[in-house]
Design a protein around this motif. Structure first.
Motif, PDB file in Angstrom:
ATOM      1  N   SER A 191      12.423  84.990  76.393  1.00  0.00           N
ATOM      2  CA  SER A 191      11.463  84.130  77.099  1.00  0.00           C
ATOM      3  C   SER A 191      10.377  83.590  76.185  1.00  0.00           C
ATOM      4  O   SER A 191       9.309  83.187  76.646  1.00  0.00           O
ATOM      5  N   ALA A 192      10.631  83.602  74.876  1.00  0.00           N
ATOM      6  CA  ALA A 192       9.689  82.992  73.933  1.00  0.00           C
ATOM      7  C   ALA A 192      10.021  81.512  73.802  1.00  0.00           C
ATOM      8  O   ALA A 192      11.203  81.117  73.811  1.00  0.00           O
ATOM      9  N   PRO A 193       9.011  80.635  73.678  1.00  0.00           N
ATOM     10  CA  PRO A 193       9.282  79.192  73.626  1.00  0.00           C
ATOM     11  C   PRO A 193      10.009  78.786  72.362  1.00  0.00           C
ATOM     12  O   PRO A 193       9.672  79.235  71.257  1.00  0.00           O
ATOM     13  N   SER A 253       9.140  57.650  77.987  1.00  0.00           N
ATOM     14  CA  SER A 253       8.490  58.098  76.742  1.00  0.00           C
ATOM     15  C   SER A 253       8.607  59.607  76.673  1.00  0.00           C
ATOM     16  O   SER A 253       8.121  60.317  77.574  1.00  0.00           O
ATOM     17  N   ARG A 254       9.243  60.124  75.596  1.00  0.00           N
ATOM     18  CA  ARG A 254       9.505  61.558  75.473  1.00  0.00           C
ATOM     19  C   ARG A 254       8.929  62.085  74.169  1.00  0.00           C
ATOM     20  O   ARG A 254       9.173  61.524  73.097  1.00  0.00           O
ATOM     21  N   TYR A 255       8.199  63.193  74.270  1.00  0.00           N
ATOM     22  CA  TYR A 255       7.545  63.808  73.109  1.00  0.00           C
ATOM     23  C   TYR A 255       8.033  65.251  72.990  1.00  0.00           C
ATOM     24  O   TYR A 255       8.060  65.995  73.985  1.00  0.00           O
ATOM     25  N   PHE A 256       8.399  65.647  71.764  1.00  0.00           N
ATOM     26  CA  PHE A 256       8.946  66.983  71.528  1.00  0.00           C
ATOM     27  C   PHE A 256       7.967  67.778  70.657  1.00  0.00           C
ATOM     28  O   PHE A 256       7.530  67.314  69.600  1.00  0.00           O
ATOM     29  N   TYR A 257       7.625  69.007  71.106  1.00  0.00           N
ATOM     30  CA  TYR A 257       6.637  69.828  70.430  1.00  0.00           C
ATOM     31  C   TYR A 257       7.239  71.170  70.028  1.00  0.00           C
ATOM     32  O   TYR A 257       8.062  71.748  70.748  1.00  0.00           O
ATOM     33  N   ASN A 258       6.801  71.675  68.879  1.00  0.00           N
ATOM     34  CA  ASN A 258       7.143  73.023  68.446  1.00  0.00           C
ATOM     35  C   ASN A 258       6.285  74.032  69.217  1.00  0.00           C
ATOM     36  O   ASN A 258       5.309  73.653  69.878  1.00  0.00           O
ATOM     37  N   PRO A 259       6.638  75.327  69.121  1.00  0.00           N
ATOM     38  CA  PRO A 259       5.835  76.339  69.835  1.00  0.00           C
ATOM     39  C   PRO A 259       4.363  76.335  69.451  1.00  0.00           C
ATOM     40  O   PRO A 259       3.512  76.698  70.264  1.00  0.00           O
ATOM     41  N   THR A 277      19.424  82.021  77.898  1.00  0.00           N
ATOM     42  CA  THR A 277      18.279  81.160  77.619  1.00  0.00           C
ATOM     43  C   THR A 277      17.691  80.685  78.944  1.00  0.00           C
ATOM     44  O   THR A 277      18.323  80.789  79.991  1.00  0.00           O
ATOM     45  N   TYR A 278      16.484  80.134  78.846  1.00  0.00           N
ATOM     46  CA  TYR A 278      15.770  79.740  80.058  1.00  0.00           C
ATOM     47  C   TYR A 278      15.195  78.335  79.898  1.00  0.00           C
ATOM     48  O   TYR A 278      14.813  77.920  78.806  1.00  0.00           O
ATOM     49  N   ASN A 279      15.153  77.627  81.026  1.00  0.00           N
ATOM     50  CA  ASN A 279      14.494  76.327  81.095  1.00  0.00           C
ATOM     51  C   ASN A 279      13.497  76.361  82.243  1.00  0.00           C
ATOM     52  O   ASN A 279      13.877  76.615  83.388  1.00  0.00           O
ATOM     53  N   ASN A 280      12.244  76.127  81.935  1.00  0.00           N
ATOM     54  CA  ASN A 280      11.210  76.003  82.950  1.00  0.00           C
ATOM     55  C   ASN A 280      10.698  74.571  82.951  1.00  0.00           C
ATOM     56  O   ASN A 280      10.361  74.024  81.911  1.00  0.00           O
TER      57      ASN A 280
END
Length: 784
Positions: free
Chosen positions: A340-342, A393-399, A283-286
């Motif tokens: 490499s897909a989000p 403040s943290r926001y989580f988004y789907n692809p 897996t990858y973290n950018n």
């Protein structure tokens, strides 16, 4: 346990030597008349003569400032003023003094004795701050970048190249009790209040054994009789500006100095990192980051020394500082699958405000006995406190860009308080036999700190911020060190020998609110040191030294409180750390003449149980970073410093340091690695007449760590200064990194990850500074 420079003047002696020649024929002038004046009595001079070869050696001089006059029938009289014999440099070699034999010009020639910007001595390198045009209007962090052997990283941390644990001293006493506080102090400490910076690679037994090298910042003491001072102000295109005032008042029995400085800084950073996590499926973290920090700091100091009588003197100082800063950072964290897909994205905004307050009280009493012996009683009390309020403040988004969940909102309140008290008693005496100097002393150092974190997360059910027990904690740390030392110096013709030993008993305990408490059994260590130096024909010097040092884990490395400002990369300390021991060896050589000097040195250090920050990637792809007693380590370093005076108006200098670092772990072979640290510095200055000066410095840095390597980074600095109104006013224009911004690429590797990070800082800056100097000599001093 060390002797500060003020007060020692009545306790030690020095020498003056050189050779007098004919300026035109280069022949020596035998039996020339020499008249020596002490600044404390400018009317009563003592007479001496050069020998048959034109050489002179004046011994047993009390430390202080001197004027020397050379005269001979048929030659132009020559006077050299402001020759300083100090505890750090008691023996001054004037080199070749050339007299003009032109009988039509019998007027006296008066020259100022100007110290070089860099002086290479047996056990240290001295950078004379006032000899650089960059000193006016700058702060200590800026000046440290110009000092040979010193490396300043992108965050402003100063270390001696090739060494892992560098201590920061002020006027010979430790000032880095808190790792965070010394950075705040150096960023606001005005350079106009600095006399010199000493890089001590071979500390003697009277220095604390903690740390493998010392950077000692020497404050100005005020040397001119009467009232004198200077005021400076500087502004830069990055939005930074600072101002400072330095004053000194001196009489025969007392001297007082004071300074106050204000600094406003604006720091802009951006960066990105790419990490591959090697699990069953890679897996990858950018991650991309941007942050801006604005900080205002104020620092002040008042000190002085007083001669009570011919046998007693006291020295004191009080200094303090305050800073207040605001930081805003934005980050995007993309979690990618093995193709490499989000998978999802986390966006975070951090706001933090922090304040820092410190003060230091320092007192020394000196007593000189008639039998060439003296005592020094020293007291130091330091206190520092800091407070930080953080809003995450943290926001989580789907692809597809939709919200994955409710935002995570968090408030952190961090507070820290530290107290430090040192008391030392030193004794020294000297004997005519082998010009022996014996020193001995005892010291007790009591250090404590209290750090607290209260974390609250927003509960959407109650609509309130609730305490998060997993992140809330307190850490109370105490370390007491009791020590004693003995050191002896001998001189036999051109040989000098220093031998000593130091014993330290360490008593450490700490406790935390959530977790275990620890009380480490007191342990004792001995730290021998040995140094041998040889002078050859006043043109060469050769030195060999050995010392043993210790690196004790500081409270920031032990503190287990979790820093989750970046939840993808958690950070915390490790209370299970133990001290690291280092054996250091150094071989020094110097060759010099009137126009140039070259000083190469080789050093080797072997350390056990080194303390390093280690990153580990967990099964969820996030990382934790903490300190570990990683492995044994060795470093082999080569350093060379050279200076060349091309003409009366041109001077060039350069230094180069390369260190080969090796790590060897019997527990984890992944940490068996090696690499190179490199620092090079090239500088030069040119004077256009007596009023206009130009200076440049270019640096290159590259480093290796236990888990990776940092690519090279280049820094440049150019400046032009113009003196006006009889040198009372100076205007300077400086360009910092005019061609490129500063960037640093770091590669970090572990058993299950590979990460490449780029950190960029906006450093291109053009500065304008203005300074004003004045001297008000009292009527009696003018008459003298």
């Amino acid at each position: 346990m060390i002797f500060c420079k003020i007060g020692v003047l009545a306790q030690e002696v020095g020498t003056l030597n050189g050779k007098v020649t004919n300026l035109e024929t280069k022949e020596t002038i035998p039996f020339l008349n020499i008249l020596l004046f002490n600044s404390t009595d400018s009317l009563a001079g003592k007479s001496y003569q050069s020998d048959v070869n034109g050489a002179f050696l004046i011994k047993n001089l009390a430390l202080g400032t001197y004027t020397i006059r050379f005269s001979f029938v048929g030659y132009q009289t020559k006077t050299i003023k402001n020759i300083l014999l100090s505890a750090d440099r008691p023996d001054v070699d004037l080199g070749v003094v050339a007299l003009n034999s032109d009988l039509t010009m019998l007027n006296e020639v008066v020259v100022e004795y100007i110290r070089p910007t860099v002086e290479v001595q047996d056990d240290k390198i001295v950078y004379n701050v006032d000899q650089s045009i960059f000193s006016e209007g700058s702060v200590a962090t800026d000046i440290l970048k110009n000092v040979p052997l010193v490396t300043v990283d992108i965050d402003g941390k100063a270390t001696i190249a090739g060494k892992r644990n560098t201590r920061i001293f002020i006027d010979g006493k430790p000032s880095d009790y808190s790792a965070s506080s010394i950075g705040e102090l150096l960023s606001v400490l005005p350079s106009d209040a600095l006399e010199s910076i000493e890089v001590i690679t071979d500390p003697s037994a009277k220095f604390d054994a903690d740390g493998d090298g010392i950077i000692n910042i020497v404050m100005k003491k005020g040397k001119k009789v009467g009232l004198s001072g200077n005021a400076t102000s500087q502004v830069g295109t990055l939005g930074n500006h600072n101002s400072g005032v330095f004053l000194s008042k001196k009489d025969k029995k007392y001297a007082f100095t004071g300074n106050i400085g204000y600094n406003h800084s604006n720091t802009l950073n951006s960066g990105n990192s790419y990490r591959s996590n090697f699990f069953t499926d890679t897996t990858y973290n950018n991650q991309t980051n941007n942050n801006e920090r604005m900080n205002d700091g104020l620092t002040a100091r008042f000190g002085g020394n007083l001669d009570i009588d011919s046998a007693q003197s006291i020295k004191f100082s009080a200094r303090g500082g305050f800073s207040d800063g605001q930081t805003v950072s934005l980050s995007d964290n993309f979690y990618l699958n093995n193709e490499s897909a989000p998978r999802y994205n986390r966006q975070q905004k951090n706001k933090s405000g922090n304040s820092y307050l410190n003060y230091n009280l320092d007192f020394d009493y000196y007593l000189k006995l008639k039998n060439k012996s003296s005592y020094n009683l020293g007291l130091v009390y330091a206190r520092n406190s800091s407070e930080s309020d953080r809003d995450f403040s943290r926001y989580f988004y789907n692809p597809d860009g939709s919200l994955r969940s409710d935002p995570s909102l968090q408030l952190n309140d961090n507070q820290a308080l530290g107290d430090n008290f040192d008391i030392n008693l030193d004794y020294n005496t000297s004997f005519n036999f082998l010009r022996t100097k014996l020193e001995a002393g005892v010291k007790s150092a009591f250090n404590s700190s209290d750090e607290d974190q209260r974390a609250q997360t927003f509960d959407y059910n109650t609509g309130l911020y609730e305490v998060n027990p997993s992140l809330t904690n307190s850490f109370n740390f105490s370390q007491n060190v009791y020590s004693a030392y003995v050191s002896a110096r001998f001189k036999i013709n051109k040989w000098s020998l220093r031998a000593g030993n130091r014993a330290e008993i360490t008593d450490v305990s700490f406790k935390q609110e959530s977790g275990s408490s620890f009380s480490i059994k007191p342990y004792t260590n001995f730290f021998p040191s040995l140094s041998v130096n040889r002078s050859i024909n006043n043109k060469y010097s050769l030195g060999l030294s050995y010392n043993k040092r210790i690196s004790r884990p500081r409270q920031n490395a032990l503190n287990p409180i979790i820093d989750d400002s970046d939840p993808q990369n958690l950070r915390f300390g490790n209370p299970d750390l133990s001290a690291s021991i280092t054996d250091q060896y150094e071989l020094r050589f110097s060759v010099f003449n009137n126009n140039w000097s070259v000083s190469p040195r080789l050093s080797y250090a072997a350390s056990s149980k080194i303390i390093e920050r280690i990153k580990t990637v967990m099964a969820d792809g996030n990382s934790v970073t903490t300190y570990q007693n990683l492995a044994n380590s060795s470093s082999f370093s080569f350093n060379v410093f050279a200076n060349y005076k091309a003409s009366k108006n041109q001077n060039f200098n350069g230094s180069f340091t390369v260190s080969k670092i090796e790590y060897n772990s019997a527990v984890n072979a992944a940490y068996n690695r090696n690499g190179y640290n490199i620092k090079t510095n090239v500088g030069g200055n040119y004077s256009f007449g007596k009023k206009t000066f130009a200076e440049l410095n270019i640096y290159y840095l590259k480093s290796t760590a236990a888990q990776g390597v940092s690519s090279g980074t280049v820094q440049t600095q150019f400046g032009v200064k113009r003196n006006m109104l009889k040198n009372k006013i100076a205007v300077r224009v400086t360009a910092v990194d005019p061609f490129t911004e500063r960037s640093l690429t770091t590669i970090t590797e572990g058993p299950n990850f590979y990460q490449e990070s780029l950190n960029m800082r906006k450093t291109r800056n053009f500065l304008l500074s203005l300074s004003y100097r004045f001297t008000n000599i009292e009527s009696k001093a003018k008459k003298d």
